[in-house]
Design a protein around this motif. Structure first.
Motif, PDB file in Angstrom:
ATOM      1  N   LEU A   1     177.179  15.281  38.060  1.00 44.78           N
ATOM      2  CA  LEU A   1     176.053  14.767  38.834  1.00 44.78           C
ATOM      3  C   LEU A   1     176.598  13.660  39.740  1.00 44.78           C
ATOM      4  O   LEU A   1     177.225  12.710  39.251  1.00 44.78           O
ATOM      5  CB  LEU A   1     174.982  14.209  37.900  1.00 44.78           C
ATOM      6  CG  LEU A   1     173.582  14.005  38.486  1.00 44.78           C
ATOM      7  CD1 LEU A   1     172.948  15.336  38.834  1.00 44.78           C
ATOM      8  CD2 LEU A   1     172.705  13.244  37.498  1.00 44.78           C
TER       9      LEU A   1
ATOM     10  N   LEU B   1     165.519  10.896  36.801  1.00 44.74           N
ATOM     11  CA  LEU B   1     165.764  11.656  38.033  1.00 44.74           C
ATOM     12  C   LEU B   1     164.467  12.036  38.740  1.00 44.74           C
ATOM     13  O   LEU B   1     164.479  12.357  39.936  1.00 44.74           O
ATOM     14  CB  LEU B   1     166.574  12.922  37.711  1.00 44.74           C
ATOM     15  CG  LEU B   1     168.025  12.678  37.286  1.00 44.74           C
ATOM     16  CD1 LEU B   1     168.675  13.973  36.816  1.00 44.74           C
ATOM     17  CD2 LEU B   1     168.837  12.073  38.435  1.00 44.74           C
TER      18      LEU B   1
ATOM     19  N   HIS C   1     163.913  10.132  41.835  1.00 48.03           N
ATOM     20  CA  HIS C   1     164.959  10.206  42.862  1.00 48.03           C
ATOM     21  C   HIS C   1     164.841  11.471  43.708  1.00 48.03           C
ATOM     22  O   HIS C   1     164.185  12.448  43.316  1.00 48.03           O
ATOM     23  CB  HIS C   1     166.337  10.174  42.198  1.00 48.03           C
ATOM     24  CG  HIS C   1     166.728   8.826  41.696  1.00 48.03           C
ATOM     25  ND1 HIS C   1     167.455   7.939  42.435  1.00 48.03           N
ATOM     26  CD2 HIS C   1     166.464   8.210  40.502  1.00 48.03           C
ATOM     27  CE1 HIS C   1     167.660   6.836  41.733  1.00 48.03           C
ATOM     28  NE2 HIS C   1     167.060   6.969  40.553  1.00 48.03           N
TER      29      HIS C   1
ATOM     30  N   CYS D   1     166.422  14.620  44.619  1.00 48.64           N
ATOM     31  CA  CYS D   1     167.429  15.524  44.053  1.00 48.64           C
ATOM     32  C   CYS D   1     167.609  16.718  44.982  1.00 48.64           C
ATOM     33  O   CYS D   1     166.628  17.385  45.355  1.00 48.64           O
ATOM     34  CB  CYS D   1     167.015  15.989  42.659  1.00 48.64           C
ATOM     35  SG  CYS D   1     166.983  14.637  41.453  1.00 48.64           S
TER      36      CYS D   1
ATOM     37  N   THR E   1     168.569  20.367  45.758  1.00 46.78           N
ATOM     38  CA  THR E   1     168.552  21.561  44.913  1.00 46.78           C
ATOM     39  C   THR E   1     168.959  22.817  45.674  1.00 46.78           C
ATOM     40  O   THR E   1     168.929  22.862  46.910  1.00 46.78           O
ATOM     41  CB  THR E   1     167.145  21.774  44.310  1.00 46.78           C
ATOM     42  OG1 THR E   1     166.196  21.903  45.380  1.00 46.78           O
ATOM     43  CG2 THR E   1     166.767  20.602  43.425  1.00 46.78           C
TER      44      THR E   1
ATOM     45  N   ASN F   1     164.177  24.485  39.643  1.00 49.36           N
ATOM     46  CA  ASN F   1     164.424  23.042  39.755  1.00 49.36           C
ATOM     47  C   ASN F   1     164.500  22.362  38.396  1.00 49.36           C
ATOM     48  O   ASN F   1     164.075  21.220  38.226  1.00 49.36           O
ATOM     49  CB  ASN F   1     163.336  22.383  40.611  1.00 49.36           C
ATOM     50  CG  ASN F   1     163.484  22.743  42.083  1.00 49.36           C
ATOM     51  OD1 ASN F   1     164.423  23.432  42.457  1.00 49.36           O
ATOM     52  ND2 ASN F   1     162.557  22.294  42.897  1.00 49.36           N
TER      53      ASN F   1
ATOM     54  N   TRP G   1     167.188  21.064  35.762  1.00 51.23           N
ATOM     55  CA  TRP G   1     168.601  20.764  35.518  1.00 51.23           C
ATOM     56  C   TRP G   1     168.794  20.548  34.024  1.00 51.23           C
ATOM     57  O   TRP G   1     168.039  19.805  33.383  1.00 51.23           O
ATOM     58  CB  TRP G   1     169.015  19.511  36.284  1.00 51.23           C
ATOM     59  CG  TRP G   1     169.130  19.743  37.770  1.00 51.23           C
ATOM     60  CD1 TRP G   1     169.002  20.927  38.425  1.00 51.23           C
ATOM     61  CD2 TRP G   1     169.389  18.748  38.766  1.00 51.23           C
ATOM     62  NE1 TRP G   1     169.170  20.748  39.775  1.00 51.23           N
ATOM     63  CE2 TRP G   1     169.420  19.423  40.014  1.00 51.23           C
ATOM     64  CE3 TRP G   1     169.605  17.373  38.730  1.00 51.23           C
ATOM     65  CZ2 TRP G   1     169.649  18.754  41.213  1.00 51.23           C
ATOM     66  CZ3 TRP G   1     169.838  16.705  39.925  1.00 51.23           C
ATOM     67  CH2 TRP G   1     169.869  17.388  41.150  1.00 51.23           C
TER      68      TRP G   1
ATOM     69  N   VAL H   1     163.327  18.545  38.406  1.00 49.60           N
ATOM     70  CA  VAL H   1     163.664  17.622  39.492  1.00 49.60           C
ATOM     71  C   VAL H   1     163.065  18.132  40.794  1.00 49.60           C
ATOM     72  O   VAL H   1     162.610  19.271  40.893  1.00 49.60           O
ATOM     73  CB  VAL H   1     165.196  17.469  39.640  1.00 49.60           C
ATOM     74  CG1 VAL H   1     165.811  16.896  38.377  1.00 49.60           C
ATOM     75  CG2 VAL H   1     165.842  18.806  39.996  1.00 49.60           C
TER      76      VAL H   1
ATOM     77  N   ILE I   1     170.786  13.025  45.232  1.00 54.31           N
ATOM     78  CA  ILE I   1     171.681  13.289  44.107  1.00 54.31           C
ATOM     79  C   ILE I   1     171.837  14.804  43.954  1.00 54.31           C
ATOM     80  O   ILE I   1     170.871  15.558  44.107  1.00 54.31           O
ATOM     81  CB  ILE I   1     171.097  12.695  42.803  1.00 54.31           C
ATOM     82  CG1 ILE I   1     170.978  11.165  42.934  1.00 54.31           C
ATOM     83  CG2 ILE I   1     171.948  13.061  41.597  1.00 54.31           C
ATOM     84  CD1 ILE I   1     170.246  10.507  41.764  1.00 54.31           C
TER      85      ILE I   1
END
Length: 294
Positions: free
Chosen positions: A168, A187, A190, A192, A194, A200, A202, A216, A238
């Motif tokens: 990550l 997360l 945040h 993310c 993808t 989605n 993780w 996410v 991220i």
């Protein structure tokens, strides 16, 4: 009389003409004299022509028999040439090998290896087919497939290669602006990045090695890992990515690894192919090379 039987009889007839003797031909072919005689008789009956004049003391070839012998000789020579040519495939790596791999993994990990493989074996040809869908090896005439992830049950043979760790990452600028998550559950706060072809969720692992699935989301979803990497380096969020795709950026400090202690088990990678035995030298050296370097 089948074509297969006729070809066998033609080879026997060619030997009889070459040696000028039924007895010698039988010895050379490890057949009985009667079997050799019957083979010639079958040909004569099928062709409705006399190929040989035979007496108890002497054998001679008729005009028709001499013409037919030239064709029989070509059949035998072509068969021998084919066998010799195929033998060279077992001994000398030559000819074309078709290899398939996922697009990103194939571009970054497999393609850079091919020049060295071709340098080592000048008569070898490689066709690298990059596709994220699992190609059918038989219908697409694929010799070796590199596959990432859990394999489906099949009759194919698989050889495990080096596993792929997942990581990550984010840029220092993004983490400075948005903060560094301390647990996967954070997360959700945040951006993310993808992959649109995947869900989605993780998957992480907690400190007792149990699976921990986190949903996410973010403003950007793409269907290509390279595009994802561009967005990642542009401080957009991220990303959950295989380590090999960001090794250089981590070393240069452009990206930072986070939540290392929650990373899942590495992704399995296998070389998959159809046959176990009687493979060509080209196949063998290509498989060995990929196993050594991957």
């Amino acid at each position: 009389m089948s074509m297969l039987e006729r070809l066998s009889d033609m080879a026997i007839y060619a030997k009889v003409v070459e040696t000028g003797s039924f007895t010698q031909s039988a010895d050379d072919l490890q057949l009985s004299k009667g079997a050799v005689s019957k083979a010639v008789s079958r040909l004569e009956a099928h062709l409705e022509l006399r190929l040989l004049h035979r007496t108890t003391r002497k054998m001679s070839v008729t005009l028709e028999g001499r013409a037919f012998y030239e064709y029989c000789q070509q059949v035998v020579e072509q068969a021998a040439a084919a066998e010799h040519h195929l033998g060279s495939f077992r001994e000398q790596p030559s000819g074309r090998i078709r290899v398939t791999a996922p697009v990103t993994f194939g571009s970054m990990r497999v393609a850079p290896l091919i020049p060295e493989l071709l340098k080592q074996y000048p008569q070898l040809e490689v066709e690298l087919v990059l596709h994220d869908k699992r190609i059918d090896l038989i219908s697409e005439n694929i010799d070796i497939a590199i596959r990432c992830g859990v394999l489906e049950n099949s009759t194919l043979i698989a050889r495990r290669l080096q596993d792929l760790p997942t990581i990550l990452v984010a840029t220092p600028a993004y983490l400075q602006a948005q903060g560094t998550p301390k647990h996967p559950a954070e997360l959700s706060q945040h951006q993310c990045l993808t992959i649109s072809s995947q869900d989605n969720r993780w998957r992480f692992r907690n400190n007792t090695d149990e699976a921990l699935d986190i949903t996410v989301g973010g403003r950007l979803s793409v269907n290509n890992n390279l595009a994802l990497k561009h967005a990642l380096l542009a401080d957009l969020g991220i990303a959950f990515t295989p380590l090999y795709q960001v090794t250089n950026e981590l070393a240069e400090g452009k990206l930072v690894a986070i939540l290392d202690e929650f990373m899942p088990k590495p992704t399995l990678v296998h070389a998959v192919y159809r046959h176990r035995g009687h493979v060509s030298a080209a196949f063998k050296v290509t498989l060995d090379f990929l196993r050594e370097h991957l």
